[in-house]
Write a protein that holds these residues in place. Structure first.
Motif, PDB file in Angstrom:
ATOM      1  N   ARG A  25       0.835  -1.210   0.000  1.00  0.00           N
ATOM      2  CA  ARG A  25       0.000   0.000   0.000  1.00  0.00           C
ATOM      3  C   ARG A  25       0.867   1.256   0.000  1.00  0.00           C
ATOM      4  O   ARG A  25       0.590   2.218  -0.733  1.00  0.00           O
ATOM      5  CB  ARG A  25      -0.942  -0.002   1.202  1.00  0.00           C
ATOM      6  N   ASP A  26       1.909   1.254   0.812  1.00  0.00           N
ATOM      7  CA  ASP A  26       2.825   2.396   0.856  1.00  0.00           C
ATOM      8  C   ASP A  26       3.510   2.592  -0.488  1.00  0.00           C
ATOM      9  O   ASP A  26       3.657   3.713  -0.967  1.00  0.00           O
ATOM     10  CB  ASP A  26       3.881   2.207   1.942  1.00  0.00           C
ATOM     11  N   SER A  28       2.427   1.647  -3.463  1.00  0.00           N
ATOM     12  CA  SER A  28       1.448   2.134  -4.441  1.00  0.00           C
ATOM     13  C   SER A  28       1.162   3.619  -4.244  1.00  0.00           C
ATOM     14  O   SER A  28       1.022   4.370  -5.219  1.00  0.00           O
ATOM     15  CB  SER A  28       0.150   1.343  -4.341  1.00  0.00           C
ATOM     16  N   ALA A  29       1.080   4.048  -2.992  1.00  0.00           N
ATOM     17  CA  ALA A  29       0.823   5.459  -2.712  1.00  0.00           C
ATOM     18  C   ALA A  29       1.965   6.327  -3.219  1.00  0.00           C
ATOM     19  O   ALA A  29       1.737   7.381  -3.830  1.00  0.00           O
ATOM     20  CB  ALA A  29       0.611   5.668  -1.219  1.00  0.00           C
ATOM     21  N   GLU A  32       1.828   6.614  -6.943  1.00  0.00           N
ATOM     22  CA  GLU A  32       0.811   7.575  -7.371  1.00  0.00           C
ATOM     23  C   GLU A  32       1.329   9.006  -7.247  1.00  0.00           C
ATOM     24  O   GLU A  32       1.063   9.850  -8.108  1.00  0.00           O
ATOM     25  CB  GLU A  32      -0.464   7.394  -6.559  1.00  0.00           C
TER      26      GLU A  32
END
Length: 101
Positions: A25-26, A28-29, A32
């Motif tokens: 998740r980190d 992917s963030a 982005e």
């Protein structure tokens, strides 16, 4: 008697461990955020306090034209951003990015 797995051991190791899902998740963030950086025109991006390797990665992204090549370059930019976060050089970039928008 059931075997104990390494992650079932109590104590500080278990509390300090970051889950694999959280790491994804980190990652992917940050990827982005890297994509947002890549969309900023190079002239405006030059005013940001970017680490040299991240600046080169973003410049290379601008030169690429193929979809798959740009997708891979964004993954590389995400990796550079993770490294910058670990070095402590990413926060000034994020602060400046927030001010630009």
């Amino acid at each position: 008697m059931p075997r104990k797995h390494r992650y079932q051991i109590g104590g500080e190791e278990e509390q300090d461990r970051v889950s694999r899902s959280q790491k994804k998740r980190d990652s992917s963030a940050l990827q982005e955020v890297g994509e947002r950086l890549a969309k900023i025109p190079a002239v405006k991006r030059a005013r940001l306090p970017l680490p040299p390797d991240l600046k080169e990665g973003l410049d290379e992204y601008d030169r690429l034209s193929g979809f798959e090549a740009r997708r891979r370059q964004l993954q590389y930019i995400g990796r550079l951003m993770r490294e910058a976060r670990e070095e402590g050089t990413l926060q000034p970039v994020l602060d400046a990015l927030d001010l630009m928008e």
